[in-house]
Structure formats: structure tokens, C-alpha cells
Design an enzyme around this catalytic site. Structure first.
Site, PDB file in Angstrom:
ATOM      1  N   CYS A  42       1.034  -1.447   0.048  1.00 61.43           N
ATOM      2  CA  CYS A  42      -0.031  -0.070   0.111  1.00 61.43           C
ATOM      3  C   CYS A  42       1.038   1.577   0.659  1.00 61.43           C
ATOM      4  CB  CYS A  42      -0.673   0.162   1.221  1.00 61.43           C
ATOM      5  SG  CYS A  42      -2.349   1.278   1.170  1.00 61.43           S
ATOM      6  N   HIS A  43       0.998   2.152   1.093  1.00 62.87           N
ATOM      7  CA  HIS A  43       1.166   3.038   0.921  1.00 62.87           C
ATOM      8  C   HIS A  43       3.212   2.971   1.834  1.00 62.87           C
ATOM      9  CE1 HIS A  43      -1.692   5.040   0.958  1.00 62.87           C
ATOM     10  NE2 HIS A  43      -1.733   6.000   0.822  1.00 62.87           N
TER      11      HIS A  43
END
Length: 184
Positions: free
Chosen positions: A111-112
């Protein structure tokens, strides 16, 4: 006996981690036989983010100051927006990530969390994926961004979002079973 049964894995996170991106890998890796430690900056419980609001607390097993890359086979970095943004200004967290990469140990970011790999300076020349909103950040750091559920580049595993958790965890297990990676 598969290598995963003897593996020690650290999951580094702080407040605001995406709930499923910590809990699913933690639980699946433990079910596969690995020893998994949740590592937080101060060794205290952390609160997750569950899609659109604060989620549940997760107990910590260790404080960041007590952990060394040489004690583990792999490092898992959950995403969420808040968690990696807080950790990427933590020098000890970045140092630990660099040590894992430098010693050929598996690093997995979803994800991030590739923000942490970017800040640690370990993405240039690698094929990677991430949450779509940080694609430009990954490219600007010198990686070749691709849109696939799980990407492996010489022992570094990346995935896009919670929908990719099964593939993400399967790749972590596969990479651990392959062993240490020489990094270029």
C-alpha cells in the site's frame, strides 16, 4: 520442514497502520509456522485504521530499539497513510530497513509502505508496485512501477492494497523459503 517454520519475521508499524495489512500477514505467517513479532517505536500497543475510521489496537511484541535485522529473516511493512508517514521520519526505522536490505533479508511493503523504502533509499532500479496514489513517488525515486498484485525484486516484495494480501503473504513465504538475497 519448510524454511518458514524456522523463520523469524518482524512487522514494523505504528499508529494508523491499515488494520488488515498488519493482521492478515501476521496471522497467515504465524499459521505457516513462523515466529512473528510486532515491532513498534516504543514497544507499546498501536491503534489501526480500518478502511474509513480508527480500528482496533494491536499489542506490540518488541520496541524498535531492541530489534536488529540480524535477528530476523524478513521485515513486513504494513501500509495505511498515517503509519508509513510517521515512520518515514523515524531514523531508527529507516536504519532498520536499510540493514534488512543491506544484509539480503526479505523486506515486504504494501500500500503506502513503499514510502518507507523510498525514504530509506533502497528502491532505485527495482521493479515495484504500491497504492496507486504514490505511483509517482515510487517512479521519482527511480523504481519501475508496475500494476500487479505482488511484485518481487531481488527479495523486496511490494503489493498495492488490501485486496492483494493473499498474493502478498504468499510471496513473502516464497521469498523466505528461497533464503537470503544478494542485492545489487
Amino acid at each position: 520442514m519448510p524454511a518458514i517454520s524456522n523463520a523469524k519475521i518482524a512487522i514494523l508499524a505504528t499508529h494508523g497502520f491499515e488494520q488488515s495489512e498488519l493482521e492478515v500477514p501476521r496471522d497467515k505467517l504465524r499459521s505457516a509456522g513462523a515466529t512473528v513479532h510486532v515491532v513498534t517505536p516504543d514497544g507499546q500497543a498501536i491503534k489501526g485504521w480500518d478502511k474509513t475510521d480508527w480500528g482496533s489496537e494491536v499489542e506490540a511484541d518488541k520496541a524498535l530499539s531492541t530489534v536488529q535485522a540480524s535477528d530476523y529473516d524478513a521485515l513486513v511493512l504494513p501500509g495505511g497513510q498515517i503509519n508509513p508517514d510517521l515512520l518515514r521520519v523515524n531514523d531508527s526505522a529507516l536504519s532498520l530497513i536499510r540493514d534488512f536490505v543491506g544484509n539480503g533479508r526479505i523486506v515486504a511493503a504494501i500500500c503506502h509502505a513503499p514510502w518507507l523504502l523510498i525514504e530509506a533509499g533502497v528502491v532505485e532500479g527495482r521493479e515495484m508496485t504500491s497504492y496507486h496514489s504514490i505511483r509517482t513517488d515510487v517512479k521519482n525515486a527511480g523504481a519501475n512501477w508496475v500494476d500487479r498484485e505482488a511484485v518481487v525484486s531481488n527479495g523486496i516484495v511490494t503489493s498495492r492494497n488490501p485486496d492483494d494480501l493473499d498474493a502478498f503473504t504468499a510471496k513473502i513465504i516464497e521469498e523466505i523459503e528461497e533464503g537470503r538475497h544478494e542485492r545489487g
